[in-house]
Write a protein that holds these residues in place. Sequence first.
Motif, PDB file in Angstrom:
ATOM      1  N   UNK A   1       4.656  -1.260  -8.763  1.00  0.00           N
ATOM      2  CA  UNK A   1       4.066   0.022  -8.887  1.00  0.00           C
ATOM      3  C   UNK A   1       3.360  -0.144 -10.463  1.00  0.00           C
ATOM      4  N   UNK A   2       4.256  -0.631 -11.377  1.00  0.00           N
ATOM      5  CA  UNK A   2       3.631  -0.802 -12.742  1.00  0.00           C
ATOM      6  C   UNK A   2       2.438  -1.807 -12.856  1.00  0.00           C
ATOM      7  N   UNK A   3       2.148  -2.694 -11.688  1.00  0.00           N
ATOM      8  CA  UNK A   3       1.260  -3.473 -11.951  1.00  0.00           C
ATOM      9  C   UNK A   3      -0.010  -3.050 -11.295  1.00  0.00           C
ATOM     10  N   UNK A   4       0.105  -1.967 -10.466  1.00  0.00           N
ATOM     11  CA  UNK A   4      -1.095  -1.565  -9.679  1.00  0.00           C
ATOM     12  C   UNK A   4      -1.370  -0.355  -9.917  1.00  0.00           C
TER      13      UNK A   4
ATOM     14  N   UNK B   1       0.739  -1.007  -0.155  1.00  0.00           N
ATOM     15  CA  UNK B   1      -0.052   0.086   0.086  1.00  0.00           C
ATOM     16  C   UNK B   1       0.854   1.242   0.164  1.00  0.00           C
ATOM     17  N   UNK B   2       1.693   1.320   0.929  1.00  0.00           N
ATOM     18  CA  UNK B   2       2.571   2.706   1.048  1.00  0.00           C
ATOM     19  C   UNK B   2       3.540   2.808  -0.094  1.00  0.00           C
TER      20      UNK B   2
ATOM     21  N   UNK C   1      -8.125  -4.073   0.251  1.00  0.00           N
ATOM     22  CA  UNK C   1      -8.882  -3.632  -0.634  1.00  0.00           C
ATOM     23  C   UNK C   1      -8.547  -3.996  -2.016  1.00  0.00           C
ATOM     24  N   UNK C   2      -7.278  -3.836  -2.056  1.00  0.00           N
ATOM     25  CA  UNK C   2      -6.876  -4.098  -3.742  1.00  0.00           C
ATOM     26  C   UNK C   2      -7.099  -5.494  -3.868  1.00  0.00           C
TER      27      UNK C   2
END
Length: 327
Positions: free
Chosen positions: A312-315, A99-100, A169-170
């Motif tokens: 980062x690229x995935x989410x 998350x962070x 949540x994700x």
Amino acid sequence: MQFDSITRRTWLAAAAAGSLPSIGWGQGAAWPTKPIRFVVPFAPGGSSEIVARSTAVELGKGLGQTVYVENKPGGSGNIAMADVAHADDQHTVILGHIGTLAVNPFMYDKLPYDPIKDFRPITLLAKVPSLYVVHPDVPAKNLKEFIALVRSKPGQLNFGSAGNGSAGHLAMEYLKAAANLFIVHVPYRGTGPQLTDLLAGRLDAASVGAPAILQFIKAGKLRCLATGSKQRLAQLPDVPTVAEQGFPNFEMTQWYGLMAPSSLAQTYADRLAVEAAKAIRSQAAKERLEGDAAEAIGNTPAQFAQFIAQEQARWKPVITRARIKPD
């Protein structure tokens, strides 16, 4: 706050070369000289605390100083991250999280910290499979039945999470997108408060890291419909994966890693990386994590930096598609 590919490549190159920002004081002195403050940016009771405490004891042995865990929840982890980003005592670290590090940069227009410039990746500590569960009163015995139930009552069922942009949540947003579901999100301030309402039947469903809920599943207080792991878990051999139930290649795991402020002297960061990787791979830590279905990792700073960039690229597209916004 957005991070382009050039910035990520620069960060990865710096991590690999050991040239992330550092300060020049005390690098020849013994370290640590006092207890290490290990900040967890979430409320007690979740997978994050289990991973942190499994690491802290063994890390303290390797460093020759006590490593104490401090929970500092709030703001989807941003409060703790901002605190540690500006810590310059050379004895403060934080538990990095999906998350962070991989979600908040795309969920918030502005963050009180920069996950790249303000922190050094130390090591990826553990991966935790997400479990998809319902309260026993929900009339669904498996994922197929749950999906049919949600589709028959669009917007009438709910799911809880530890907060907007949290791993839980994700995980549910990922399933919602895969199965085309309309189910209402109820964000909480941490896994602990969320579990209280889930166990009481005030929530219908949730996706939670395995360590925090295995005991409740085994006790019959929650029903596990599916695991987000690639393979079935030894602890739940009769529970099929999401992929087995009609969604090939589906995988959802939470992850946790050790981060230090970029102000931490390079020499200290190097020692911390070695000792942290040893700690999480120690027999004691691995046994503790494996008992909760968590996988110990323990890699290099460069490998962890690469992993963060990949996540980062995935989410980023998931956050954009689901229009996830802060609480």
